[in-house]
Design a protein around this motif. Structure first.
Motif, PDB file in Angstrom:
ATOM      1  N   LEU A  12       0.875  -1.174   0.000  1.00  0.00           N
ATOM      2  CA  LEU A  12       0.000   0.000   0.000  1.00  0.00           C
ATOM      3  C   LEU A  12       0.912   1.223   0.000  1.00  0.00           C
ATOM      4  N   SER A  13       0.519   2.271  -0.737  1.00  0.00           N
ATOM      5  CA  SER A  13       1.428   3.414  -0.801  1.00  0.00           C
ATOM      6  C   SER A  13       0.688   4.734  -0.643  1.00  0.00           C
ATOM      7  N   ASP A  14       1.490   5.771  -0.352  1.00  0.00           N
ATOM      8  CA  ASP A  14       0.991   7.133  -0.253  1.00  0.00           C
ATOM      9  C   ASP A  14      -0.143   7.260   0.764  1.00  0.00           C
ATOM     10  N   LEU A  15       0.071   6.648   1.936  1.00  0.00           N
ATOM     11  CA  LEU A  15      -0.980   6.657   2.949  1.00  0.00           C
ATOM     12  C   LEU A  15      -0.814   7.872   3.860  1.00  0.00           C
ATOM     13  N   ASN A  16      -1.844   8.712   3.925  1.00  0.00           N
ATOM     14  CA  ASN A  16      -1.860   9.811   4.890  1.00  0.00           C
ATOM     15  C   ASN A  16      -3.027   9.549   5.830  1.00  0.00           C
ATOM     16  N   LEU A  17      -2.781   8.670   6.784  1.00  0.00           N
ATOM     17  CA  LEU A  17      -3.863   8.202   7.649  1.00  0.00           C
ATOM     18  C   LEU A  17      -3.817   8.924   8.975  1.00  0.00           C
ATOM     19  N   SER A  18      -4.956   8.943   9.669  1.00  0.00           N
ATOM     20  CA  SER A  18      -4.888   9.433  11.041  1.00  0.00           C
ATOM     21  C   SER A  18      -5.930   8.729  11.898  1.00  0.00           C
ATOM     22  N   LEU A  19      -5.557   8.560  13.163  1.00  0.00           N
ATOM     23  CA  LEU A  19      -6.473   7.986  14.148  1.00  0.00           C
ATOM     24  C   LEU A  19      -6.806   9.089  15.132  1.00  0.00           C
ATOM     25  N   PRO A  20      -8.042   9.623  15.108  1.00  0.00           N
ATOM     26  CA  PRO A  20      -8.401  10.657  16.083  1.00  0.00           C
ATOM     27  C   PRO A  20      -8.433  10.067  17.492  1.00  0.00           C
ATOM     28  N   SER A  40     -11.243   7.195  19.730  1.00  0.00           N
ATOM     29  CA  SER A  40     -12.173   6.705  18.719  1.00  0.00           C
ATOM     30  C   SER A  40     -11.829   5.272  18.381  1.00  0.00           C
ATOM     31  N   LEU A  41     -12.788   4.545  17.829  1.00  0.00           N
ATOM     32  CA  LEU A  41     -12.543   3.177  17.402  1.00  0.00           C
ATOM     33  C   LEU A  41     -12.578   3.134  15.882  1.00  0.00           C
ATOM     34  N   THR A  42     -11.449   2.757  15.299  1.00  0.00           N
ATOM     35  CA  THR A  42     -11.344   2.689  13.846  1.00  0.00           C
ATOM     36  C   THR A  42     -11.221   1.227  13.445  1.00  0.00           C
ATOM     37  N   VAL A  43     -11.973   0.836  12.407  1.00  0.00           N
ATOM     38  CA  VAL A  43     -11.926  -0.547  11.944  1.00  0.00           C
ATOM     39  C   VAL A  43     -11.291  -0.571  10.564  1.00  0.00           C
ATOM     40  N   LEU A  44     -10.257  -1.430  10.433  1.00  0.00           N
ATOM     41  CA  LEU A  44      -9.558  -1.594   9.157  1.00  0.00           C
ATOM     42  C   LEU A  44     -10.112  -2.831   8.465  1.00  0.00           C
ATOM     43  N   ILE A  45     -10.646  -2.645   7.266  1.00  0.00           N
ATOM     44  CA  ILE A  45     -11.239  -3.760   6.529  1.00  0.00           C
ATOM     45  C   ILE A  45     -10.543  -3.884   5.189  1.00  0.00           C
ATOM     46  N   GLY A  46     -10.316  -5.112   4.761  1.00  0.00           N
ATOM     47  CA  GLY A  46      -9.719  -5.325   3.450  1.00  0.00           C
ATOM     48  C   GLY A  46      -9.641  -6.799   3.152  1.00  0.00           C
ATOM     49  N   SER A  47      -9.431  -7.132   1.879  1.00  0.00           N
ATOM     50  CA  SER A  47      -9.380  -8.542   1.508  1.00  0.00           C
ATOM     51  C   SER A  47      -8.071  -9.156   1.988  1.00  0.00           C
ATOM     52  N   ASN A  48      -8.010 -10.487   1.960  1.00  0.00           N
ATOM     53  CA  ASN A  48      -6.798 -11.183   2.395  1.00  0.00           C
ATOM     54  C   ASN A  48      -5.624 -10.805   1.500  1.00  0.00           C
ATOM     55  N   GLY A  49      -4.447 -10.624   2.091  1.00  0.00           N
ATOM     56  CA  GLY A  49      -3.239 -10.391   1.304  1.00  0.00           C
ATOM     57  C   GLY A  49      -3.047  -8.958   0.869  1.00  0.00           C
ATOM     58  N   ILE A  50      -3.964  -8.061   1.241  1.00  0.00           N
ATOM     59  CA  ILE A  50      -3.828  -6.686   0.776  1.00  0.00           C
ATOM     60  C   ILE A  50      -2.784  -5.919   1.590  1.00  0.00           C
ATOM     61  N   GLY A  51      -2.480  -6.430   2.783  1.00  0.00           N
ATOM     62  CA  GLY A  51      -1.439  -5.781   3.588  1.00  0.00           C
ATOM     63  C   GLY A  51      -1.940  -5.213   4.907  1.00  0.00           C
ATOM     64  N   LYS A  52      -3.079  -5.725   5.389  1.00  0.00           N
ATOM     65  CA  LYS A  52      -3.607  -5.205   6.661  1.00  0.00           C
ATOM     66  C   LYS A  52      -2.631  -5.459   7.800  1.00  0.00           C
ATOM     67  N   SER A  53      -2.163  -6.711   7.900  1.00  0.00           N
ATOM     68  CA  SER A  53      -1.252  -7.037   9.004  1.00  0.00           C
ATOM     69  C   SER A  53       0.062  -6.287   8.855  1.00  0.00           C
ATOM     70  N   THR A  54       0.536  -6.163   7.610  1.00  0.00           N
ATOM     71  CA  THR A  54       1.779  -5.418   7.380  1.00  0.00           C
ATOM     72  C   THR A  54       1.596  -3.963   7.812  1.00  0.00           C
ATOM     73  N   LEU A  55       0.438  -3.394   7.487  1.00  0.00           N
ATOM     74  CA  LEU A  55       0.185  -2.007   7.892  1.00  0.00           C
ATOM     75  C   LEU A  55       0.197  -1.895   9.415  1.00  0.00           C
ATOM     76  N   LEU A  56      -0.478  -2.819  10.099  1.00  0.00           N
ATOM     77  CA  LEU A  56      -0.536  -2.734  11.561  1.00  0.00           C
ATOM     78  C   LEU A  56       0.861  -2.904  12.151  1.00  0.00           C
ATOM     79  N   ARG A  57       1.647  -3.843  11.590  1.00  0.00           N
ATOM     80  CA  ARG A  57       3.018  -4.031  12.090  1.00  0.00           C
ATOM     81  C   ARG A  57       3.850  -2.779  11.873  1.00  0.00           C
TER      82      ARG A  57
END
Lengths: 263, 350
Positions: free
Chosen positions: A26-34, A37-54
């Motif tokens: 995943l690239s060019d991410l300008n994310l923020s967690l206010p 708050s509770l934010t839920v990350l959703i995506g298909s398998n292999g898209i990089g959710k765990s990599t993003l969290l790590r």
């Protein structure tokens, strides 16, 4: 609203090896967690959710860009400072079955205790509160090995609470749990975000229960290799959920807050 | 060093720990004097006491036996048991594997290889220089294997794979030892085989303070790892998240257990099973994986098992001494089988 955690032009993936080019997930991410708050990350398998969290948790290096915790770049913080800012909960069952619930939750105090790990009265009070706030106060002296998988995951959440970090990140915390435990844990996380002003980010495939408690969503868009973020209701109204599985024969039902097979 | 919350009311777990500590200490208090009293010559306890205090015994030979032979051997047994048991516990937690132990990871074998090279090179010669060379060989061998394991641990991140690498290193060392034996003199092979059987009588009185001091120092160092050891129970990822530098701690644990094993192997030979079994005995007795309780209990239980092996080894009295490595499996194997059969019921496996 202040961001507890944010990213600036972040790209994640795996660096170039001798045999190949870098793998950019995943690239060019300008994310923020206010905050709070509770934010839920959703995506298909292999898209990089765990990599993003790590990457957000600092256990994997980003390819480019940066991660900010409050105003600090993550790389500038020591292991111990990180441990006071961000707590993690993973999917899989852990060891530690030979500890009691309170001993395991007390491990969350390690970033605050001295060289020998001795607990102060304050530490003990915080551990006790963490255990009761996940609703397993009656099992405080039970061996972790004797708990159900759902209770065990609550213990890991209590440990994260005992760590007293502003941010808690959970990687698919309900994957191996039965439906009752899945709902309970989602409800618990929603309550914690509100009552204890925690900033919570969790990835999950349990769409309906997660959406019912989410304040905000991060939706991984597989076509553009990026993440759409925003308040839950606005994103759902914009049809962002339909972007999740573009080539699959399913569609999002915004009334049921869940996917169904297309007719 | 209590990690247990709510100390105000004394809980069942606390009193269980107290009972275990008292029982283990009492067993040491019984076994240690027994070890001084029994053997080829039975010496009454009152005479043992005299030998150790004012030196006036009924027979001059009793004084010599107690102070020159049995006292060093009893110390060797207690300290070896404690050191090997702690080495096993540190490795079991570091690798998150209940079957890890100094003999399994190739550390004892590495140490043996060092000794084999020295003994076979000097061909059964005695004396102080030869003795020091054997000690040096054991230390260098064990530490070489440990450094190899630490180096590989940065490449092989999975603890299970590293355990397998350790086993392979052990096989390589044994094969090197066999080759050395093939080319060595008969005297060299003989002294190596005797050393390899394991015994507690290899420490002379002048060496005793060094042996006890070094082992004691390493045991105290292990107590400083209680906090990160507990964190590692949750796995390396959770340990990192609560502020533990997991790789650095694991390397520290490998080096410490390597040093403990090397010191014992150098003086007493490669003693098997104690490192594997005693941590399990300590967990079952105390009912906890919390290292604040478990580590001290392992030290005491190791000393008890070491002394039991030493007392059993002199039971044939005038017929000689049974090698330690013939006794440790008799104690160790039933415990391992019990653990394998009951693993679903034993609290710390789940």
């Amino acid at each position: 609203m202040d961001a507890a955690l944010s990213t600036i032009r972040l790209s994640i993936g795996y660096p170039a090896t001798r045999s190949g080019a870098p793998l950019v997930l995943l690239s060019d991410l300008n994310l923020s967690l206010p905050e709070a708050s509770l934010t839920v990350l959703i995506g298909s398998n292999g898209i990089g959710k765990s990599t993003l969290l790590r990457t957000l948790a600092g256990t994997q290096r980003q390819l480019t860009g940066s991660v900010l915790i409050g105003a600090d770049r993550f790389e500038t913080l020591s292991v111990r400072q990180r441990a006071r800012r961000l707590a993690l909960v993973y999917t899989d069952r852990t060891g530690g079955g030979g500890l009691t619930v309170s001993e395991l939750v007390a491990l969350g105090r390690q970033p605050y205790t001295g060289f020998l790990g001795r607990l102060s009265d304050d530490d003990r009070r915080i551990v006790g509160e963490a255990i009761s706030s996940v609703g397993i106060g009656h099992k405080a002296d039970a061996y972790v090995a004797r708990l159900s998988d759902g209770e065990r995951q609550k213990v890991m959440i209590a440990r994260a609470l005992a760590q007293q970090t502003p941010i808690i990140i959970l990687d698919e915390p309900t994957s191996f749990l039965d439906v009752a435990s899945r709902l309970e844990i989602m409800r618990l996380l929603g309550d914690l975000a509100r009552s204890q002003a925690k900033t919570i980010l969790l990835s999950t495939h349990d769409i309906a229960p997660a959406l019912s408690v989410a304040d905000r969503l991060w939706i991984a868009d597989p076509v553009n290799r990026t993440i759409l973020q925003g308040p839950r209701d606005a994103l759902i109204a914009d049809g962002a959920m339909q972007l999740l599985f573009p080539d699959r024969n399913i569609e999002f039902d915004s009334r049921a807050l869940d996917f169904r097979l297309s007719r | 060093m209590h990690l247990l919350p709510k100390p105000r009311k004394v809980k069942a777990a606390d009193s269980r720990h107290t009972i275990v500590f008292i029982a283990l200490t009492a067993m040491i208090a019984v076994l240690f004097p027994t070890m001084l009293s029994v053997g080829a010559v039975d010496i009454p306890l009152s005479e043992v006491w005299k030998a150790l205090t004012d030196g006036e015994t009924q027979r001059r030979s009793w004084f010599v036996i107690v102070t020159q032979t049995r006292f060093p051997a009893a110390c060797a047994a207690a300290f070896s048991g404690a050191a090997l048991a702690v080495a096993g516990l540190l490795l079991q937690t570091a690798f998150n594997n209940p079957l890890a132990g100094p003999s399994i990871l190739g550390v004892s074998t590495g140490s043996s290889l060092g000794v084999a090279i020295v003994m076979l090179a000097i061909g059964g010669a005695g004396g102080f220089a030869a003795h020091s060379a054997v000690l040096g060989g054991a230390l260098i061998g064990a530490i070489a294997v440990m450094i190899l394991l630490v180096a590989l641990s940065s490449l092989v991140r999975s603890a299970t794979m590293l355990l397998i690498v350790g086993i392979l290193i052990g096989y390589l060392s044994s094969s090197a030892i066999s080759l050395l034996n093939f080319f060595a003199t008969q005297e060299g092979v003989h002294s190596y085989v005797i050393w390899g059987l394991g015994n507690f009588y290899g420490i002379s009185v002048p060496e005793l303070p060094w042996f006890c001091g070094l082992t004691g120092l390493l045991l105290i160092l292990s107590l400083l790892f209680i906090k990160p050891l507990n964190a590692l129970l949750l796995g390396e990822r959770y340990a990192e998240n609560i502020g533990v530098r997991a790789v650095r701690v694991r390397n520290g644990l490998l080096l410490l257990s390597g040093a403990l094993t090397a010191v014992i192997t150098a003086w007493c030979g490669p003693i098997g099973f104690i490192g594997l079994v005693v941590p399990h005995i300590a967990r079952l007795a105390t009912g906890t994986s919390n290292h604040a309780i478990l580590l001290p209990a392992t030290i005491l239980a190791g000393a008890v098992i070491g002394l039991i092996c030493a007392v059993v080894s002199v039971l044939p009295a005038s017929h000689g001494i049974i090698p330690v490595n013939a006794i440790t499996p008799i104690i160790g194997v039933p415990v391992i089988i019990y653990i394998i059969l009951r693993r679903r019921k034993i609290f710390y496996f789940n």
